[in-house]
Design a protein around this motif. Sequence first.
Motif, mmCIF file in Angstrom:
data_model
loop_
_atom_site.group_PDB
_atom_site.id
_atom_site.type_symbol
_atom_site.label_atom_id
_atom_site.label_comp_id
_atom_site.label_asym_id
_atom_site.label_seq_id
_atom_site.Cartn_x
_atom_site.Cartn_y
_atom_site.Cartn_z
ATOM 1 N N ILE A 162 -72.570 19.385 15.805
ATOM 2 C CA ILE A 162 -74.173 19.899 15.516
ATOM 3 C C ILE A 162 -74.401 21.108 15.364
ATOM 4 O O ILE A 162 -74.477 21.454 16.184
ATOM 5 N N GLN A 163 -74.664 21.897 14.074
ATOM 6 C CA GLN A 163 -74.747 23.377 14.259
ATOM 7 C C GLN A 163 -76.891 23.064 13.967
ATOM 8 O O GLN A 163 -76.764 22.822 13.504
ATOM 9 N N ILE A 164 -77.132 24.466 14.433
ATOM 10 C CA ILE A 164 -78.213 24.714 14.194
ATOM 11 C C ILE A 164 -78.315 26.256 13.257
ATOM 12 O O ILE A 164 -77.624 26.980 13.882
ATOM 13 N N ASP A 165 -78.586 25.522 11.908
ATOM 14 C CA ASP A 165 -78.228 27.238 10.859
ATOM 15 C C ASP A 165 -79.839 26.441 9.647
ATOM 16 O O ASP A 165 -79.477 25.127 9.244
ATOM 17 N N THR A 166 -80.532 27.484 9.906
ATOM 18 C CA THR A 166 -81.316 27.198 9.337
ATOM 19 C C THR A 166 -81.371 28.206 7.892
ATOM 20 O O THR A 166 -82.602 28.231 6.620
ATOM 21 N N ALA A 167 -80.158 28.526 7.346
ATOM 22 C CA ALA A 167 -79.599 29.721 6.559
ATOM 23 C C ALA A 167 -78.924 29.231 5.162
ATOM 24 O O ALA A 167 -78.681 29.179 4.175
ATOM 25 N N SER A 168 -78.534 27.966 5.547
ATOM 26 C CA SER A 168 -77.168 26.672 4.705
ATOM 27 C C SER A 168 -78.087 26.715 3.293
ATOM 28 O O SER A 168 -79.468 25.948 3.870
ATOM 29 N N GLY A 169 -77.412 26.320 2.108
ATOM 30 C CA GLY A 169 -78.084 26.338 0.951
ATOM 31 C C GLY A 169 -77.203 25.076 0.306
ATOM 32 O O GLY A 169 -76.480 24.436 1.130
ATOM 33 N N MET A 170 -77.758 24.813 -1.353
ATOM 34 C CA MET A 170 -77.129 24.136 -1.933
ATOM 35 C C MET A 170 -75.740 23.905 -1.830
ATOM 36 O O MET A 170 -74.683 23.412 -2.233
ATOM 37 N N LEU A 171 -75.516 25.458 -2.036
ATOM 38 C CA LEU A 171 -74.108 26.068 -2.237
ATOM 39 C C LEU A 171 -73.100 25.879 -0.744
ATOM 40 O O LEU A 171 -72.446 25.390 -1.275
ATOM 41 N N ASP A 172 -73.491 26.100 0.290
ATOM 42 C CA ASP A 172 -72.978 25.505 1.252
ATOM 43 C C ASP A 172 -72.270 24.098 1.296
ATOM 44 O O ASP A 172 -71.128 23.631 0.994
ATOM 45 N N SER A 173 -72.914 22.836 0.792
ATOM 46 C CA SER A 173 -72.962 22.015 1.293
ATOM 47 C C SER A 173 -72.365 21.719 -0.004
ATOM 48 O O SER A 173 -71.303 20.862 0.631
ATOM 49 N N ALA A 174 -72.628 21.844 -0.841
ATOM 50 C CA ALA A 174 -71.310 21.797 -2.089
ATOM 51 C C ALA A 174 -70.072 22.361 -1.950
ATOM 52 O O ALA A 174 -68.875 21.399 -2.055
ATOM 53 N N ARG A 175 -70.346 23.423 -1.168
ATOM 54 C CA ARG A 175 -68.688 23.813 -1.177
ATOM 55 C C ARG A 175 -68.237 22.550 0.498
ATOM 56 O O ARG A 175 -66.809 22.587 0.524
ATOM 57 N N ASP A 176 -68.802 22.325 1.659
ATOM 58 C CA ASP A 176 -67.861 21.639 2.690
ATOM 59 C C ASP A 176 -68.207 19.793 1.715
ATOM 60 O O ASP A 176 -67.153 19.374 2.111
ATOM 61 N N THR A 177 -68.494 19.983 0.174
ATOM 62 C CA THR A 177 -68.006 18.540 -0.094
ATOM 63 C C THR A 177 -67.090 18.405 -1.293
ATOM 64 O O THR A 177 -66.056 17.837 -0.727
ATOM 65 N N TRP A 178 -67.413 19.505 -1.404
ATOM 66 C CA TRP A 178 -65.291 20.111 -2.186
ATOM 67 C C TRP A 178 -64.269 20.322 -0.794
ATOM 68 O O TRP A 178 -62.952 19.795 -1.476
ATOM 69 N N ILE A 179 -64.302 20.614 -0.185
ATOM 70 C CA ILE A 179 -62.963 20.297 1.157
ATOM 71 C C ILE A 179 -62.693 19.316 1.270
ATOM 72 O O ILE A 179 -61.827 19.448 1.596
ATOM 73 N N SER A 180 -64.266 17.662 1.579
ATOM 74 C CA SER A 180 -63.988 17.065 2.395
ATOM 75 C C SER A 180 -63.269 16.346 1.371
ATOM 76 O O SER A 180 -62.299 15.385 1.461
ATOM 77 N N THR A 181 -63.482 16.588 -0.543
ATOM 78 C CA THR A 181 -62.661 15.955 -0.990
ATOM 79 C C THR A 181 -61.613 16.206 -1.273
ATOM 80 O O THR A 181 -60.889 15.260 -1.427
ATOM 81 N N GLN A 182 -61.420 17.147 -1.194
ATOM 82 C CA GLN A 182 -59.761 18.054 -1.334
ATOM 83 C C GLN A 182 -58.813 17.332 -0.473
ATOM 84 O O GLN A 182 -57.802 17.214 -0.274
ATOM 85 N N LEU A 183 -59.390 17.234 0.790
ATOM 86 C CA LEU A 183 -58.670 17.121 1.407
ATOM 87 C C LEU A 183 -58.128 16.114 1.748
ATOM 88 O O LEU A 183 -57.040 15.361 2.121
ATOM 89 N N ARG A 184 -59.357 15.108 1.478
ATOM 90 C CA ARG A 184 -59.609 13.659 1.170
ATOM 91 C C ARG A 184 -57.732 13.285 0.214
ATOM 92 O O ARG A 184 -57.562 11.818 0.272
ATOM 93 N N GLY A 185 -58.013 13.944 -0.789
ATOM 94 C CA GLY A 185 -57.138 13.492 -1.114
ATOM 95 C C GLY A 185 -55.496 13.835 -1.268
ATOM 96 O O GLY A 185 -54.866 13.239 -1.126
ATOM 97 N N LYS A 186 -55.608 14.513 -0.790
ATOM 98 C CA LYS A 186 -54.108 15.772 -0.296
ATOM 99 C C LYS A 186 -53.168 14.357 0.907
ATOM 100 O O LYS A 186 -52.311 14.144 1.068
ATOM 101 N N LEU A 187 -54.614 13.629 2.257
ATOM 102 C CA LEU A 187 -53.815 13.059 2.595
ATOM 103 C C LEU A 187 -53.915 11.630 2.324
ATOM 104 O O LEU A 187 -52.684 10.864 1.890
ATOM 105 N N THR A 188 -54.009 11.492 0.925
ATOM 106 C CA THR A 188 -54.332 10.366 0.382
ATOM 107 C C THR A 188 -52.629 9.713 -0.009
ATOM 108 O O THR A 188 -52.030 9.398 -0.469
ATOM 109 N N PHE A 189 -52.440 11.457 -1.184
ATOM 110 C CA PHE A 189 -50.972 11.127 -1.452
ATOM 111 C C PHE A 189 -49.871 12.084 -0.408
ATOM 112 O O PHE A 189 -49.192 11.757 -1.451
ATOM 113 N N ASP A 190 -49.727 11.308 0.121
ATOM 114 C CA ASP A 190 -49.612 12.420 1.434
ATOM 115 C C ASP A 190 -48.746 11.056 1.670
ATOM 116 O O ASP A 190 -49.080 10.447 2.872
ATOM 117 N N GLY A 191 -47.780 10.875 2.096
ATOM 118 C CA GLY A 191 -47.022 8.968 2.048
ATOM 119 C C GLY A 191 -46.579 9.209 3.573
ATOM 120 O O GLY A 191 -46.333 8.055 4.062
#
Length: 211
Positions: free
Chosen positions: A132-161
Amino acid sequence: MTFSRRPLSQRDAGQGVDVSGWWRQWAVVAVAVMAVAGAGCAPIAIGGAAVGAGVAASQDRGLGGFISDAEIQAQINHLWFQHSMDLHRRLDMTVDNGRVLLLGRASDAQMRLDAVRLAWQVRGVREVINEIQIDTASGMLDSARDTWISTQLRGKLTFDGAIRSQNYSIDTVNGVVYLMGVARNQEELDRVVDHARRLPYVQRVVSHVSL
């Protein structure tokens, strides 16, 4: 499950069909099918979604561990919600074989400590990994970027045989990718980490994956 059969015709009766024996065989089949359905086909509800047991069984940790982890996560979520709605909203977790990975952005150090303390109160928890990080400055843009990273990585793992993607959980907080799960070997884990490191906006990769 419903079994149906056509009525016994006069021609069948004339051929001396053993009706009682026929029904005994169907009864055995019915019991066997119902037993399998009860043991392995009932959906497991997790976070509002129904997950088939076949999916759980495909993971290396097995069906028993999957159910136990779901119960642990539900109980921790309940304790967090009772303690503080803000804590419950800000923080998240991944549970794998009794190992609890805590994630998210706490408003202060006390919230971070409370999350860990409550997690340890749940029966079945073998380890708590506090990321857990202590962070009061992060906003919606940071959360959206984190979600994008997780989604992209999940796709790469799924299609890696060469990777069994269902054995991995992915969480991203402030550009830090946290991996948890079970790798079949070191080579597979290295491929997963390499995929994560190559993604834009990734600051670093933290692996809590077991071999």
